[in-house]
Design a protein around this motif. Structure first.
Motif, PDB file in Angstrom:
ATOM      1  N   MET A  26     -80.670  17.616   8.755  1.00  0.00           N
ATOM      2  CA  MET A  26     -80.994  18.245   7.463  1.00  0.00           C
ATOM      3  C   MET A  26     -82.163  19.220   7.631  1.00  0.00           C
ATOM      4  SD  MET A  26     -79.181  17.481   4.723  1.00  0.00           S
ATOM      5  CE  MET A  26     -77.860  17.967   5.813  1.00  0.00           C
ATOM      6  N   ALA A  27     -83.180  18.810   8.385  1.00  0.00           N
ATOM      7  CA  ALA A  27     -84.324  19.697   8.614  1.00  0.00           C
ATOM      8  C   ALA A  27     -83.901  20.938   9.399  1.00  0.00           C
ATOM      9  CB  ALA A  27     -85.425  18.946   9.366  1.00  0.00           C
ATOM     10  N   GLU A  28     -83.078  20.751  10.418  1.00  0.00           N
ATOM     11  CA  GLU A  28     -82.628  21.882  11.232  1.00  0.00           C
ATOM     12  C   GLU A  28     -81.769  22.848  10.428  1.00  0.00           C
ATOM     13  OE1 GLU A  28     -82.553  18.979  15.121  1.00  0.00           O
ATOM     14  OE2 GLU A  28     -80.687  19.912  14.484  1.00  0.00           O
ATOM     15  N   LEU A  29     -80.836  22.304   9.655  1.00  0.00           N
ATOM     16  CA  LEU A  29     -79.928  23.151   8.881  1.00  0.00           C
ATOM     17  C   LEU A  29     -80.711  23.979   7.863  1.00  0.00           C
ATOM     18  CD1 LEU A  29     -76.867  23.723   8.691  1.00  0.00           C
ATOM     19  CD2 LEU A  29     -76.736  21.971   6.911  1.00  0.00           C
ATOM     20  N   ALA A  30     -81.655  23.346   7.183  1.00  0.00           N
ATOM     21  CA  ALA A  30     -82.446  24.055   6.179  1.00  0.00           C
ATOM     22  C   ALA A  30     -83.443  25.027   6.804  1.00  0.00           C
ATOM     23  CB  ALA A  30     -83.190  23.055   5.304  1.00  0.00           C
ATOM     24  N   SER A  31     -83.674  24.879   8.114  1.00  0.00           N
ATOM     25  CA  SER A  31     -84.637  25.741   8.815  1.00  0.00           C
ATOM     26  C   SER A  31     -83.955  26.838   9.628  1.00  0.00           C
ATOM     27  CB  SER A  31     -85.523  24.884   9.732  1.00  0.00           C
ATOM     28  OG  SER A  31     -86.155  23.848   9.007  1.00  0.00           O
ATOM     29  N   GLY A  32     -82.666  27.030   9.423  1.00  0.00           N
ATOM     30  CA  GLY A  32     -81.952  28.145  10.062  1.00  0.00           C
ATOM     31  C   GLY A  32     -81.262  27.803  11.348  1.00  0.00           C
ATOM     32  N   THR A  87     -89.921  20.637   0.355  1.00  0.00           N
ATOM     33  CA  THR A  87     -89.377  21.192  -0.889  1.00  0.00           C
ATOM     34  C   THR A  87     -88.176  22.080  -0.600  1.00  0.00           C
ATOM     35  OG1 THR A  87     -91.550  21.153  -1.949  1.00  0.00           O
ATOM     36  CG2 THR A  87     -89.890  22.625  -2.904  1.00  0.00           C
ATOM     37  N   ALA A  88     -88.281  22.924   0.428  1.00  0.00           N
ATOM     38  CA  ALA A  88     -87.176  23.819   0.782  1.00  0.00           C
ATOM     39  C   ALA A  88     -85.963  23.026   1.265  1.00  0.00           C
ATOM     40  CB  ALA A  88     -87.620  24.813   1.847  1.00  0.00           C
TER      41      ALA A  88
END
Length: 373
Positions: A111-117, A38-39
């Motif tokens: 995408m997962a890395e960018l959204a996870s900082g 979701t994030a």
């Protein structure tokens, strides 16, 4: 980038500890906890819409397939370097075609890395910046870079996006693009971004996307020890940009050994600019020959400012003044000399490009005659 004024862009990239390559490598060694699906989707909703569209379309079931892959890793902690291996079986299964498996892996992980900082942020100026995420040494397909410029939201500009932008910006309606080329070259020779202040929003976006793509390709070329040919796609990007001084004014490109009407997008083929290298280098060599006949002092000046002695490197340049200039700027052994002559390098190339653009009709006649002969 303002903290590196006085260095070539390659020096800024290669500098130990605080250089871009070092920061990108350090980021890749960190441990991250993957944000919820979701994030990740919420973050993507704030990006340029093309990011989501391109991300979802390469998965079976589109967005649902993308989310299914995310759910397999959300909330879990990984050393960033191990994330690709952990998610590969999932993205291989959910990619829409076997040809897209590598791309699906790269898109999902970044995408997962960018959204996870995760990610290395490069600040060009107050309104223009880009992120570099997920580059793994010796894996040229890994990693992506995303640029933000003014009101233009975060976008991983493709080669085709960029070529569309320079076709529009450097076309006949732009009476004098000298300030664009000067700003771009000041950055490459001196990490000097101050010229952006005098540019319009469109020009700043083009420069930002250039640097975003250029840095991504430089990272890949560095994996090949800055070979002048292997994965040297930043050099291709820059050469196509410089040759647009002619193409934008004339409306002509080199295609299958002939001058034809067309946009710079003609140099995009099978997913990248590098696949048409022979075409635009052929055009640039013919322009070099014209300049040698009509304005030899300008070519001699560029040659004197870009000394290259390695036979393999010279073979890669192959009589192409634009290629020589960019290869010189992408060799580690030439950087002290390049930095010392930054202003002269920029001025010499801006003059060369200005002459080619002003005399584009004569250049065209010369090239057509050369091809006919």
């Amino acid at each position: 980038m303002s903290e590196h004024l006085g260095e070539t862009y390659l020096q800024t990239f290669l500098r130990p500890v605080v250089g871009l390559d070092s920061e990108i490598d350090s980021d890749f060694q960190r441990t991250l906890t993957v944000a919820s699906s979701t994030a990740v989707l919420q973050a993507m909703a704030t990006f340029d819409p093309r990011v989501s569209e391109r991300s979802f379309r390469i998965f079976k079931m589109g967005q649902d397939g993308f989310v299914q892959a995310l759910k397999a890793i959300e909330g879990k902690s990984f050393a960033t370097a191990s994330l690709r291996d952990a998610v590969r079986p999932i993205t291989d299964q959910l990619a829409d075609t076997p040809e897209h498996q590598g791309l699906a892996l790269s898109v999902l992980t970044t995408m997962a890395e960018l959204a996870s900082g995760s990610g290395t942020l490069v600040i060009i100026d107050d309104e223009n910046y880009f992120y570099n995420v997920g580059y793994q040494d010796r894996i040229q397909s890994s990693g992506r870079s995303y640029g933000v410029s003014g009101n233009r939201k975060l976008l991983d500009a493709t080669d085709n996006d960029y070529l569309t932008a320079i076709t529009a910006y450097l076309g006949q309606a732009n009476a004098d693009p000298a300030s664009f080329f000067e700003t771009l070259l000041d950055i490459l020779t001196n990490t000097d971004t101050r010229g952006l202040r005098g540019m319009d929003d469109e020009g700043r976006a083009v420069i930002t996307d250039f640097l975003t793509v250029y840095t991504a390709e430089l990272e890949r070329n560095n994996m090949a020890d800055l070979s002048p040919t292997k994965w040297a796609w930043q050099t291709d990007l820059a050469e196509v940009t410089l040759i647009a001084a002619y193409g934008g004014a004339s409306g002509l490109v080199m295609k299958d050994g002939q001058l034809v009407q067309g946009p710079a997008n003609a140099y995009y083929e099978s997913g990248g600019i590098g696949n048409t290298r022979a075409q635009f280098m052929h055009l640039s060599r013919l322009i070099t020959q014209y300049m040698l006949e009509k304005h030899p002092e300008q070519v001699f000046r560029l040659t004197a400012l870009t000394p290259l002695t390695n036979s393999d490197v010279l073979a890669a340049v192959d009589g192409d003044a634009l290629r020589r200039f960019m290869v010189f700027l992408n060799r580690s052994e030439t950087q002290d000399e390049a930095a010392a002559n930054a202003a002269a390098l920029t001025q010499a190339m801006v003059q060369y490009l200005g002459t080619v653009r002003t005399e584009h009709e004569a250049v065209t006649a010369y090239i057509r005659k050369s091809l006919a002969d």
